[in-house]
Motif scaffolding. Sequence first.
Motif, short mmCIF file in Angstrom:
data_model
loop_
_atom_site.label_atom_id
_atom_site.label_comp_id
_atom_site.label_asym_id
_atom_site.label_seq_id
_atom_site.Cartn_x
_atom_site.Cartn_y
_atom_site.Cartn_z
N THR B 35 0.94 -1.23 0.08
CA THR B 35 0.02 -0.02 -0.01
C THR B 35 0.98 1.29 -0.08
O THR B 35 0.34 2.25 -0.02
CB THR B 35 -0.92 0.16 1.12
N HIS B 36 2.24 1.13 -0.03
CA HIS B 36 2.91 2.38 -0.38
C HIS B 36 3.60 2.53 -1.64
O HIS B 36 3.77 1.44 -2.33
CB HIS B 36 4.30 2.07 0.84
N TRP B 49 2.98 0.50 8.92
CA TRP B 49 1.63 0.63 8.95
C TRP B 49 1.16 1.05 7.36
O TRP B 49 1.90 1.42 6.71
CB TRP B 49 1.14 1.61 9.81
N PHE B 50 -0.22 0.68 7.12
CA PHE B 50 -0.76 1.09 5.57
C PHE B 50 -0.49 2.43 5.11
O PHE B 50 -0.49 3.43 5.98
CB PHE B 50 -2.24 0.70 5.51
N GLY B 51 -0.27 2.52 3.82
CA GLY B 51 0.00 3.89 3.25
C GLY B 51 -1.02 3.97 2.48
O GLY B 51 -2.44 3.24 2.64
N ASP B 52 -1.27 4.92 1.43
CA ASP B 52 -2.30 5.36 0.88
C ASP B 52 -2.38 4.89 -0.76
O ASP B 52 -3.14 5.63 -1.62
CB ASP B 52 -2.79 6.81 1.18
N ALA B 53 -1.40 4.19 -1.08
CA ALA B 53 -0.98 3.88 -2.68
C ALA B 53 -1.69 2.54 -2.93
O ALA B 53 -1.30 2.13 -3.97
CB ALA B 53 0.33 4.32 -2.87
N GLY B 54 -2.46 2.04 -2.11
CA GLY B 54 -2.65 0.61 -2.31
C GLY B 54 -3.51 0.51 -3.53
O GLY B 54 -3.06 -0.36 -4.32
N GLU B 56 -3.83 2.38 -6.20
CA GLU B 56 -2.96 2.25 -7.35
C GLU B 56 -1.91 1.00 -7.81
O GLU B 56 -2.17 0.78 -8.99
CB GLU B 56 -2.04 3.75 -6.86
#
Lengths: 292, 282
Positions: B35-36, B49-54, B56
């Motif tokens: 997700t990064h 921890w989770f990122g916001d590029a998942g 994509e």
Amino acid sequence: MTVTFPQKGLPWLLLLPQLLITAIFFLWPAEQALEQAFYQEDAFGLSREFIGLENFADLFSNPLYYQSILTTLVFSFSVAIVGMSVALLLAVMADRVIRGKLAYQTLLIWPYAVAPALAGVLWWILFDPSMGPIALWLKSAGVDWNHYLDGSQAMILVVIASTWKQISYNFLFFLAGLQAVPRSLIEAAAIDGASPFKRFWTIVFPLLSPTTFFLLVVNLVYAFFETFGVIDATTKGGPGQSTTTLVYKVFDDGFVGLDLGGSAAQSVVLMGIVGLMTVIQFRFIERKVQYS
Amino acid sequence: MIENRPWLTFVSHATLLTGIALVALPVWMALVASTHPASAFGVGHIPLWFGDAGAETWGAVLFDKAGNGVDVPVWFMMLNSLIMALGITFGKIAISLLSAYAIVFFRFPFRNLCFWIIFMTLMLPVEVRIVPTYEVVANLDLLNSYTGLTLPLIASATATFLFRQCFLSIPGELVEAARMDGAGPWRFFFDILLPLSRTNIAALFVILFIYGWNQYLWPLLITTDDAYYTLVMSIKRMLSVTDGDIAWNQIMATTLLAMLPPVAVVIGMQKLFVKGLVDSEK
């Protein structure tokens, strides 16, 4: 005695697909390997010459082959012993608990479904020297982790990846074995005042020995023959020869080194090993059937 | 429960939870990593921890060309994996049912010999005869084909033994009754034998699907054309980048996609899976 049908030709027709595939894709290649082991072929397959046992003589005078045998033994026994110990511990705990037994089982068995190559890749990245969390944590604890350079660290890595995948299998069989131990025996020992620890070592563990022996053979077979993906996707047998198991060496010498005769001789040796292990496995199963 | 020892119960739960956490650790890390953006890995650690590029990353992995010389997207390779897995599964079940039927319900010369020939396949896994098997398949012109991916793997001693065991437990009266009612061998097979072996077939299906989907060495040997790449073996091609510029987020997402179908099968059909595993314990 089973009642049978009288047809004479039909059974052959029914067996034909299985026998054909076995003959073409199993027996023929095995025969080719046997034949090739006695010849020397040039890399282009244009000519070959009969050299008798020379391929075998080369093989057994090559220190690299002995090193590979040693590597395979270290690898296989590590995978079997680590995997079985962890699985036994978890199975004993799961056998004890009453609440959530099925949930625990579900959460522990899924790695069985992960392909060995993928298991390798996952752990490979966790241990990556420059960015893997485990490698970085080890570094801060004073261990200089680099499996690209250090052979024994590469070995530890492939053992972890191969074991991780196999824990589920061992867990399921140990759990089944534990559930088959008669409750009355354990209750009697408890009444006599034996602690849970003592009960485990004097009653449960000895009664588990058929399961343990069966799992040892299965795990060795797994480590010998089914972990090709773990090694090929990660270390590729390296660094140096430190993770080149016998099966990886057959592939490496045959396809990368193009030493067809040598690779064929190794195939013949491996067929002997796998034949022996299958016989051990079957004799054991037979015994279990008779006495249970 | 033999006696009540609260601290021991606590230790049991704690050990199990630790075990589960350790077992899940690599998959959790892979999920987070996927997700990064790829640039997050350059700074020297994997985010925790989770990122916001998942969305994509997963979109790109599923639908764009996989890259590194693999010119097909992941969804296409999943389809190939599915074809191979189902081909192997149905093939193994079909020919093993037929062989077990022949061995149990007919008497013919060399019956034992046939049984032993099938048994031999257990002693000859592909791994120990890699080069000659490749040569045989190349001679038969089966490289880069679905037939080549499935056919050589569908002989199965384990499945034949399992069905033989299952057929032997069918009472002889049933066969006699069927024959008296005028049922021929085919009718008996389809109307009586198959329905009776339903659970065994289902349990074996689960095990064989996992076996088929997870094939690595075989597709690696016989496919050079990306139209036939399967997902599990393609991981190696994606990892073999020389410049060290690997898109880790995409590799992780691909790895997760590659393990998803068999893991879902194990979790969704847990009972059948356990039965299949115990039955096929060789």
